[in-house]
Design a protein around this motif. Sequence first.
Motif, PDB file in Angstrom:
ATOM      1  N   LEU A 231       0.852  -1.182   0.000  1.00 60.91           N
ATOM      2  CA  LEU A 231       0.000   0.000   0.000  1.00 60.91           C
ATOM      3  C   LEU A 231       0.892   1.237   0.000  1.00 60.91           C
ATOM      4  CD1 LEU A 231      -2.885  -0.881   2.485  1.00 60.91           C
ATOM      5  CD2 LEU A 231      -2.777  -1.184   0.006  1.00 60.91           C
ATOM      6  N   ARG A 232       0.475   2.226  -0.731  1.00 58.91           N
ATOM      7  CA  ARG A 232       1.276   3.419  -0.968  1.00 58.91           C
ATOM      8  C   ARG A 232       1.696   4.105   0.325  1.00 58.91           C
ATOM      9  NH1 ARG A 232      -1.818   7.472  -4.703  1.00 58.91           N
ATOM     10  NH2 ARG A 232      -3.262   7.654  -2.964  1.00 58.91           N
ATOM     11  N   ILE A 233       3.001   4.314   0.490  1.00 58.46           N
ATOM     12  CA  ILE A 233       3.472   5.149   1.598  1.00 58.46           C
ATOM     13  C   ILE A 233       3.669   6.585   1.135  1.00 58.46           C
ATOM     14  CG2 ILE A 233       4.507   3.269   2.917  1.00 58.46           C
ATOM     15  CD1 ILE A 233       7.223   4.054   1.836  1.00 58.46           C
ATOM     16  N   ALA A 234       3.788   6.791  -0.184  1.00 58.00           N
ATOM     17  CA  ALA A 234       3.887   8.126  -0.765  1.00 58.00           C
ATOM     18  C   ALA A 234       3.765   7.995  -2.285  1.00 58.00           C
ATOM     19  CB  ALA A 234       5.207   8.795  -0.404  1.00 58.00           C
ATOM     20  N   PRO A 235       3.190   8.973  -2.969  1.00 57.77           N
ATOM     21  CA  PRO A 235       3.052   8.904  -4.426  1.00 57.77           C
ATOM     22  C   PRO A 235       4.236   9.517  -5.166  1.00 57.77           C
ATOM     23  CG  PRO A 235       1.855  10.793  -3.632  1.00 57.77           C
ATOM     24  CD  PRO A 235       2.472  10.130  -2.404  1.00 57.77           C
ATOM     25  N   GLU A 236       5.267   9.908  -4.445  1.00 61.38           N
ATOM     26  CA  GLU A 236       6.330  10.753  -4.995  1.00 61.38           C
ATOM     27  C   GLU A 236       6.936  10.229  -6.287  1.00 61.38           C
ATOM     28  OE1 GLU A 236      10.733  12.442  -3.668  1.00 61.38           O
ATOM     29  OE2 GLU A 236       9.204  12.054  -2.152  1.00 61.38           O
ATOM     30  N   LEU A 237       7.354   8.971  -6.309  1.00 59.16           N
ATOM     31  CA  LEU A 237       8.099   8.473  -7.466  1.00 59.16           C
ATOM     32  C   LEU A 237       7.220   8.373  -8.704  1.00 59.16           C
ATOM     33  CD1 LEU A 237      10.450   5.814  -5.840  1.00 59.16           C
ATOM     34  CD2 LEU A 237      10.736   8.278  -6.091  1.00 59.16           C
ATOM     35  N   TYR A 238       5.924   8.147  -8.526  1.00 55.94           N
ATOM     36  CA  TYR A 238       5.021   8.141  -9.679  1.00 55.94           C
ATOM     37  C   TYR A 238       4.780   9.563 -10.187  1.00 55.94           C
ATOM     38  CZ  TYR A 238       4.021   3.182  -9.209  1.00 55.94           C
ATOM     39  OH  TYR A 238       4.147   1.812  -9.186  1.00 55.94           O
ATOM     40  N   LEU A 239       4.631  10.509  -9.288  1.00 55.56           N
ATOM     41  CA  LEU A 239       4.411  11.892  -9.716  1.00 55.56           C
ATOM     42  C   LEU A 239       5.630  12.431 -10.460  1.00 55.56           C
ATOM     43  CD1 LEU A 239       2.573  13.238  -6.535  1.00 55.56           C
ATOM     44  CD2 LEU A 239       1.575  12.850  -8.790  1.00 55.56           C
ATOM     45  N   LYS A 240       6.825  12.062 -10.017  1.00 55.64           N
ATOM     46  CA  LYS A 240       8.033  12.530 -10.710  1.00 55.64           C
ATOM     47  C   LYS A 240       8.198  11.831 -12.064  1.00 55.64           C
ATOM     48  CE  LYS A 240      10.876  12.259  -7.081  1.00 55.64           C
ATOM     49  NZ  LYS A 240      12.027  12.482  -6.170  1.00 55.64           N
ATOM     50  N   ARG A 241       7.694  10.620 -12.197  1.00 57.96           N
ATOM     51  CA  ARG A 241       7.675   9.993 -13.515  1.00 57.96           C
ATOM     52  C   ARG A 241       6.852  10.838 -14.498  1.00 57.96           C
ATOM     53  NH1 ARG A 241       7.946   5.334 -10.073  1.00 57.96           N
ATOM     54  NH2 ARG A 241       9.072   3.542 -10.950  1.00 57.96           N
ATOM     55  N   LEU A 242       5.828  11.511 -13.975  1.00 55.05           N
ATOM     56  CA  LEU A 242       5.007  12.358 -14.842  1.00 55.05           C
ATOM     57  C   LEU A 242       5.779  13.584 -15.322  1.00 55.05           C
ATOM     58  CD1 LEU A 242       1.552  12.169 -13.010  1.00 55.05           C
ATOM     59  CD2 LEU A 242       2.384  10.815 -14.943  1.00 55.05           C
ATOM     60  N   LEU A 243       6.704  14.089 -14.504  1.00 57.31           N
ATOM     61  CA  LEU A 243       7.573  15.173 -14.970  1.00 57.31           C
ATOM     62  C   LEU A 243       8.444  14.691 -16.124  1.00 57.31           C
ATOM     63  CD1 LEU A 243       8.788  16.933 -11.673  1.00 57.31           C
ATOM     64  CD2 LEU A 243       6.707  17.335 -12.997  1.00 57.31           C
ATOM     65  N   VAL A 244       8.945  13.469 -15.998  1.00 57.91           N
ATOM     66  CA  VAL A 244       9.718  12.890 -17.102  1.00 57.91           C
ATOM     67  C   VAL A 244       8.851  12.826 -18.352  1.00 57.91           C
ATOM     68  CG1 VAL A 244      10.899  10.806 -17.944  1.00 57.91           C
ATOM     69  CG2 VAL A 244      11.208  11.552 -15.558  1.00 57.91           C
ATOM     70  N   GLY A 245       7.563  12.486 -18.168  1.00 63.07           N
ATOM     71  CA  GLY A 245       6.650  12.329 -19.292  1.00 63.07           C
ATOM     72  C   GLY A 245       6.180  13.620 -19.919  1.00 63.07           C
ATOM     73  N   GLY A 246       6.584  14.772 -19.357  1.00 63.98           N
ATOM     74  CA  GLY A 246       6.264  16.033 -20.008  1.00 63.98           C
ATOM     75  C   GLY A 246       5.282  16.935 -19.292  1.00 63.98           C
ATOM     76  N   PHE A 247       4.720  16.474 -18.176  1.00 60.27           N
ATOM     77  CA  PHE A 247       3.860  17.364 -17.387  1.00 60.27           C
ATOM     78  C   PHE A 247       4.746  18.302 -16.576  1.00 60.27           C
ATOM     79  CE2 PHE A 247       1.012  13.686 -17.963  1.00 60.27           C
ATOM     80  CZ  PHE A 247      -0.113  14.338 -18.453  1.00 60.27           C
ATOM     81  N   ASP A 248       4.414  19.597 -16.574  1.00 61.29           N
ATOM     82  CA  ASP A 248       5.247  20.575 -15.865  1.00 61.29           C
ATOM     83  C   ASP A 248       4.872  20.713 -14.392  1.00 61.29           C
ATOM     84  OD1 ASP A 248       6.704  21.103 -18.072  1.00 61.29           O
ATOM     85  OD2 ASP A 248       6.042  23.176 -18.331  1.00 61.29           O
ATOM     86  N   ARG A 249       3.583  20.678 -14.102  1.00 63.32           N
ATOM     87  CA  ARG A 249       3.120  20.881 -12.716  1.00 63.32           C
ATOM     88  C   ARG A 249       2.000  19.891 -12.424  1.00 63.32           C
ATOM     89  NH1 ARG A 249       3.238  27.299 -11.127  1.00 63.32           N
ATOM     90  NH2 ARG A 249       5.228  27.801 -12.120  1.00 63.32           N
ATOM     91  N   VAL A 250       2.208  19.042 -11.437  1.00 63.69           N
ATOM     92  CA  VAL A 250       1.198  18.051 -11.074  1.00 63.69           C
ATOM     93  C   VAL A 250       1.010  18.047  -9.556  1.00 63.69           C
ATOM     94  CG1 VAL A 250       1.578  16.550 -13.066  1.00 63.69           C
ATOM     95  CG2 VAL A 250       2.942  16.204 -10.992  1.00 63.69           C
ATOM     96  N   PHE A 251      -0.204  17.671  -9.141  1.00 58.94           N
ATOM     97  CA  PHE A 251      -0.429  17.477  -7.705  1.00 58.94           C
ATOM     98  C   PHE A 251      -1.463  16.389  -7.513  1.00 58.94           C
ATOM     99  CE2 PHE A 251      -4.131  20.062  -8.467  1.00 58.94           C
ATOM    100  CZ  PHE A 251      -5.031  19.816  -7.429  1.00 58.94           C
ATOM    101  N   GLU A 252      -1.435  15.812  -6.324  1.00 56.18           N
ATOM    102  CA  GLU A 252      -2.388  14.766  -5.965  1.00 56.18           C
ATOM    103  C   GLU A 252      -2.734  14.911  -4.493  1.00 56.18           C
ATOM    104  OE1 GLU A 252      -3.027   9.917  -6.326  1.00 56.18           O
ATOM    105  OE2 GLU A 252      -1.046  10.779  -6.687  1.00 56.18           O
ATOM    106  N   ILE A 253      -4.026  14.886  -4.201  1.00 57.96           N
ATOM    107  CA  ILE A 253      -4.494  14.804  -2.813  1.00 57.96           C
ATOM    108  C   ILE A 253      -4.778  13.333  -2.581  1.00 57.96           C
ATOM    109  CG2 ILE A 253      -6.278  15.482  -1.170  1.00 57.96           C
ATOM    110  CD1 ILE A 253      -6.510  18.129  -2.701  1.00 57.96           C
TER     111      ILE A 253
END
Length: 505
Positions: A231-253
Amino acid sequence: MEDLSQLNIEQQQRLTVVEDLRKEGLEPYGRRFDRTHTTEAGKQAFLEAEKAQGPSEHFEWGPVKIAGRLVAKREQGKTAFGHLEDMWGRMQVYLRKDVLGEAGFALLKKIYVGDILGVEGMLFRTRTGEVTVRATTVTILSKALNPMPEKFHGLTDVETRYRQRYVDLLSNPEVRQTFVKRSRIVQLVREFMSRKGFLEVETPMMHPIAGGAAARPFVTHHNALDMELFLRIAPELYLKRLLVGGFDRVFEINRNFRNEGISIKHNPEFTMMEAYQAYGDMESMLELTEELITSVALEFFPDGKVPYEDKVLDFARPWKRLPMLEAVREVTGLADLGFGSPREAVAAKARELHIEVDPKDTTAKLVVKIFEEKVEGTLMNPTFIIGYPKETSPLAKGNAQDPTLVDRFELFIFGREMANAFSELNDPEEQKARFEDQINQRAAGDDEAHQMDEDYVNALRFGMPPAGGLGIGIDRLVMLLTNSPSIRDVILFPTLRKRAAAAKD
C-alpha cells in the motif's frame, strides 16, 4: 422476526412499535421523500417572503416539505412541538390534533426522539418569534431502534465517539462542523493549486516497490498476478515519472498508508497533498507552501492569528527560516555539534539529553534524533527548518555549497511537521547510488530505509527537468485550523484497536 431477547428493554419497546405500525399498514422505513427545502433554506425563504409582505401578525408561507431527525418532542394536550434536525440546522414543528386528525395525531405516540420524519405544512412565526412548520402531514421515514444519547450531555466518551462516529455526529453538532470545515479546507487547497497551474492527477495506491518515503509499508498479495504489493506510503516516485513524461506541474491529494505507531499526530492511513513543479526547486516550494497555507488560514482567520490549544499562532509572512544545526545549537547549547562530528561524541551528547542511541545510528541520524526530540516541540509559529543531511534524504538534490547537505525543508507549526519539500534529485546515476546506500542501511537493520526502484532510475535516464517537490499533511492542517487536539478528531473513521485489545490495555 427479530429475537427480542438479544435487545435491551428500550430496543424491545421500539421494535414492538415497528411491528405495530406494520400491522396498521404503515411502513416504518419509508421510501423517497421529495423535500422542497432544507431547514436553513426554509427559514431563509420565509424571511424573504415575510420581508416582502410587510408586518403581519398572522403571516404564513408555503407549503414546504422538510425532512430530518426528530431531536426534541413535547406534547401539550391536543398539540405537540418537536424539532427536526438536518445537515444545515434545526426547525421547529407544530402539530395540532384538529389539523392532523385523530389518526394522524395518535401516530405521534409511536414517534420517538431519534426517528427520521418528513413533514409538510405552512411556515409561520410562533409567539416567541421562532420560524416553525405548522404540520399538515407527518411521514415516518425511518424508525430508530437505538435511543439517542442522553439529552443534555450527548456522547462524551472519547472511545465510543471514535468507534461509533455516526452517533458522535448525531449528538455533537460541533463535530459535524469540523468535518464540514475539513471539506472546505481540501476544496481551498485544490482551488489554490489549480490557480497556480498544477494539474490534478491520480497515481496507484498499490505499489510493487514501497518507495517515496522512509516508512514501513502494509503488505498485500495480488492473487491473479501472484505478486506481493505494498500500500502506498507516498506517491512521490510516480508523480516525478510524470515530470519525465512532459507534465510541468502536477499534484495529488492522496491517501497514504504507513505501518507504524498510532498517536495524536499519527494514523496508519492519512491524507497528503503532494505537488511537483518542473524547473523549480526548494525555494519554489517554500514560497508555494507559505502562500498556500496562509491563503487557506486567512479564509477562517482573516487577521492571520490562529488559535490552537493554549496558543495563538501568528501566520504573518514571511515565515522564519532556520538551519537544523542552528536550531539544535540554540535549544541544546551544543555549540560544536555538526553532521561531520565524530559519531561517539554525538552519541555521548545524545545520551546526556536522555535520547536513546541505537548502534546503527550514524552521526547524521543522531543529530536528526536530537532535533526531533528536543527542538521540534519548541517551534510554535510557522518555521521552515532547512539544511538537512544528505544521508537521511535519499531523493533530494545535494546542496551546491555543502556536500553533506541537501536542499530540503520541513515546515513546523505548534511543534509538528506540517510539510516536507526539497529540490528533486534528477541525476539517475547518483539516484541509483543513493538507493544502494539505502539498501546497505536496510541490511544493517533499518527497515524504514528505501528500497531500490530500478524503473524509477530508468525513468530518470530519459531526463527529468530540475524540479521542486512538496508534501503537506492535510490531516494536520485540518487539526490546526479546527483547533482539534488529535488526528482522530479530523478523520471520520480513524484506525482503532479491536475492542478486546483496547479493554485489555
